[in-house]
Design a protein around this motif. Sequence first.
Motif, PDB file in Angstrom:
ATOM      1  N   VAL A   5     101.079  -2.977 120.379  1.00  0.00           N
ATOM      2  CA  VAL A   5     101.699  -3.862 119.396  1.00  0.00           C
ATOM      3  C   VAL A   5     103.009  -4.339 119.990  1.00  0.00           C
ATOM      4  CG1 VAL A   5     102.798  -1.960 118.137  1.00  0.00           C
ATOM      5  CG2 VAL A   5     102.496  -4.177 117.019  1.00  0.00           C
ATOM      6  N   ASN A   6     103.213  -5.637 119.966  1.00  0.00           N
ATOM      7  CA  ASN A   6     104.508  -6.205 120.313  1.00  0.00           C
ATOM      8  C   ASN A   6     105.209  -6.426 118.982  1.00  0.00           C
ATOM      9  OD1 ASN A   6     106.670  -7.404 121.584  1.00  0.00           O
ATOM     10  ND2 ASN A   6     105.720  -9.427 121.586  1.00  0.00           N
ATOM     11  N   SER A   7     106.174  -5.590 118.677  1.00  0.00           N
ATOM     12  CA  SER A   7     106.863  -5.611 117.396  1.00  0.00           C
ATOM     13  C   SER A   7     108.293  -6.082 117.620  1.00  0.00           C
ATOM     14  CB  SER A   7     106.850  -4.216 116.767  1.00  0.00           C
ATOM     15  OG  SER A   7     107.371  -4.246 115.466  1.00  0.00           O
ATOM     16  N   GLU A   8     108.584  -7.310 117.204  1.00  0.00           N
ATOM     17  CA  GLU A   8     109.908  -7.883 117.398  1.00  0.00           C
ATOM     18  C   GLU A   8     110.639  -7.930 116.059  1.00  0.00           C
ATOM     19  OE1 GLU A   8     109.846 -11.550 119.580  1.00  0.00           O
ATOM     20  OE2 GLU A   8     108.299 -10.805 120.919  1.00  0.00           O
ATOM     21  N   THR A   9     111.768  -7.215 115.992  1.00  0.00           N
ATOM     22  CA  THR A   9     112.548  -7.133 114.764  1.00  0.00           C
ATOM     23  C   THR A   9     113.918  -7.754 114.974  1.00  0.00           C
ATOM     24  OG1 THR A   9     111.392  -5.115 114.116  1.00  0.00           O
ATOM     25  CG2 THR A   9     113.476  -5.570 113.010  1.00  0.00           C
ATOM     26  N   ASP A  10     114.317  -8.596 114.029  1.00  0.00           N
ATOM     27  CA  ASP A  10     115.638  -9.214 114.040  1.00  0.00           C
ATOM     28  C   ASP A  10     116.548  -8.378 113.150  1.00  0.00           C
ATOM     29  OD1 ASP A  10     117.914 -10.754 113.865  1.00  0.00           O
ATOM     30  OD2 ASP A  10     116.905 -12.524 113.035  1.00  0.00           O
ATOM     31  N   SER A  18     113.844  -8.808 109.703  1.00  0.00           N
ATOM     32  CA  SER A  18     112.567  -9.529 109.706  1.00  0.00           C
ATOM     33  C   SER A  18     111.820  -9.150 110.979  1.00  0.00           C
ATOM     34  CB  SER A  18     112.780 -11.040 109.627  1.00  0.00           C
ATOM     35  OG  SER A  18     113.479 -11.509 110.753  1.00  0.00           O
ATOM     36  N   THR A  19     110.537  -8.906 110.834  1.00  0.00           N
ATOM     37  CA  THR A  19     109.712  -8.428 111.940  1.00  0.00           C
ATOM     38  C   THR A  19     108.449  -9.267 112.058  1.00  0.00           C
ATOM     39  OG1 THR A  19     110.503  -6.166 111.616  1.00  0.00           O
ATOM     40  CG2 THR A  19     108.450  -6.422 112.853  1.00  0.00           C
ATOM     41  N   ASN A  20     108.013  -9.489 113.294  1.00  0.00           N
ATOM     42  CA  ASN A  20     106.725 -10.124 113.578  1.00  0.00           C
ATOM     43  C   ASN A  20     105.981  -9.250 114.570  1.00  0.00           C
ATOM     44  OD1 ASN A  20     106.848 -12.623 112.059  1.00  0.00           O
ATOM     45  ND2 ASN A  20     108.524 -13.170 113.429  1.00  0.00           N
ATOM     46  N   ASN A  21     104.728  -8.926 114.238  1.00  0.00           N
ATOM     47  CA  ASN A  21     103.898  -8.060 115.084  1.00  0.00           C
ATOM     48  C   ASN A  21     102.734  -8.830 115.680  1.00  0.00           C
ATOM     49  OD1 ASN A  21     105.359  -5.679 114.446  1.00  0.00           O
ATOM     50  ND2 ASN A  21     104.334  -5.630 112.477  1.00  0.00           N
ATOM     51  N   SER A  35      93.843 -10.644 124.070  1.00  0.00           N
ATOM     52  CA  SER A  35      95.057 -11.052 123.374  1.00  0.00           C
ATOM     53  C   SER A  35      94.864 -11.249 121.875  1.00  0.00           C
ATOM     54  CB  SER A  35      95.634 -12.326 123.990  1.00  0.00           C
ATOM     55  OG  SER A  35      94.679 -13.357 123.926  1.00  0.00           O
ATOM     56  N   SER A  36      93.615 -11.243 121.405  1.00  0.00           N
ATOM     57  CA  SER A  36      93.397 -11.335 119.955  1.00  0.00           C
ATOM     58  C   SER A  36      93.512  -9.931 119.354  1.00  0.00           C
ATOM     59  CB  SER A  36      92.045 -11.955 119.638  1.00  0.00           C
ATOM     60  OG  SER A  36      91.001 -11.192 120.168  1.00  0.00           O
ATOM     61  N   SER A  37      93.891  -9.873 118.102  1.00  0.00           N
ATOM     62  CA  SER A  37      94.122  -8.582 117.444  1.00  0.00           C
ATOM     63  C   SER A  37      92.846  -7.754 117.381  1.00  0.00           C
ATOM     64  CB  SER A  37      94.660  -8.802 116.033  1.00  0.00           C
ATOM     65  OG  SER A  37      94.854  -7.561 115.383  1.00  0.00           O
ATOM     66  N   PHE A  38      92.991  -6.450 117.582  1.00  0.00           N
ATOM     67  CA  PHE A  38      91.864  -5.527 117.455  1.00  0.00           C
ATOM     68  C   PHE A  38      91.681  -5.090 116.006  1.00  0.00           C
ATOM     69  CE2 PHE A  38      95.689  -3.272 118.741  1.00  0.00           C
ATOM     70  CZ  PHE A  38      95.800  -2.282 117.773  1.00  0.00           C
ATOM     71  N   LEU A  39      92.559  -5.522 115.108  1.00  0.00           N
ATOM     72  CA  LEU A  39      92.479  -5.142 113.696  1.00  0.00           C
ATOM     73  C   LEU A  39      91.717  -6.183 112.897  1.00  0.00           C
ATOM     74  CD1 LEU A  39      96.185  -4.022 113.209  1.00  0.00           C
ATOM     75  CD2 LEU A  39      94.198  -2.610 113.790  1.00  0.00           C
ATOM     76  N   MET A  53     104.898   3.751 114.921  1.00  0.00           N
ATOM     77  CA  MET A  53     103.999   4.521 115.775  1.00  0.00           C
ATOM     78  C   MET A  53     102.573   4.002 115.657  1.00  0.00           C
ATOM     79  SD  MET A  53     101.858   6.385 113.564  1.00  0.00           S
ATOM     80  CE  MET A  53     101.194   7.629 114.596  1.00  0.00           C
ATOM     81  N   MET A  54     101.778   4.259 116.697  1.00  0.00           N
ATOM     82  CA  MET A  54     100.333   4.027 116.683  1.00  0.00           C
ATOM     83  C   MET A  54      99.693   5.208 117.382  1.00  0.00           C
ATOM     84  SD  MET A  54      99.069   0.106 117.345  1.00  0.00           S
ATOM     85  CE  MET A  54      99.432   0.164 119.054  1.00  0.00           C
ATOM     86  N   SER A  55      98.559   5.657 116.842  1.00  0.00           N
ATOM     87  CA  SER A  55      97.856   6.780 117.440  1.00  0.00           C
ATOM     88  C   SER A  55      96.369   6.642 117.161  1.00  0.00           C
ATOM     89  CB  SER A  55      98.391   8.088 116.846  1.00  0.00           C
ATOM     90  OG  SER A  55      97.894   9.187 117.554  1.00  0.00           O
ATOM     91  N   VAL A  56      95.544   7.178 118.063  1.00  0.00           N
ATOM     92  CA  VAL A  56      94.093   7.124 117.909  1.00  0.00           C
ATOM     93  C   VAL A  56      93.544   8.540 117.868  1.00  0.00           C
ATOM     94  CG1 VAL A  56      91.920   6.341 118.934  1.00  0.00           C
ATOM     95  CG2 VAL A  56      93.965   4.918 119.115  1.00  0.00           C
ATOM     96  N   ASP A  57      92.698   8.807 116.890  1.00  0.00           N
ATOM     97  CA  ASP A  57      92.006  10.091 116.783  1.00  0.00           C
ATOM     98  C   ASP A  57      90.939  10.127 117.872  1.00  0.00           C
ATOM     99  OD1 ASP A  57      90.298  12.205 116.157  1.00  0.00           O
ATOM    100  OD2 ASP A  57      90.404  11.863 114.003  1.00  0.00           O
TER     101      ASP A  57
END
Length: 104
Positions: A5-10, A18-21, A35-39, A53-57
């Motif tokens: 995730v590229n999470s840019e917060t101002d 303000s944040t854009n992910n 480059s397209s979202s996996f969600l 955070m991000m985590s995978v089981d």
Amino acid sequence: MVYFVNSETDYSNWPETSTNNTFFSYNIKTATVNSSSFLKNAPAELATSSVYMMSVDDEKGDIYIGVTFYSNSNGTMYRFDRNGNFVEKFDCGGQNPKTMVFID
């Protein structure tokens, strides 16, 4: 598969932020970036929440994404299945979710 995730917060108007992910993935076997979202079916607020955070089981493949609301409220966890389909969201019980623990 590696998830990013590229999470840019101002922070310039703190405490208002303000944040854009942007979510994307990298396939280790083919050495390609998707480059397209996996969600899929992600709640709209996830696109502008501060990802902490991000985590995978490893066993089930579920993807967990934790977001923070700083000192305004508890953070939220989002769970997606191994195919990126939204499953649920829940209160993480604290302000800043840093990790997910998986117990076998």
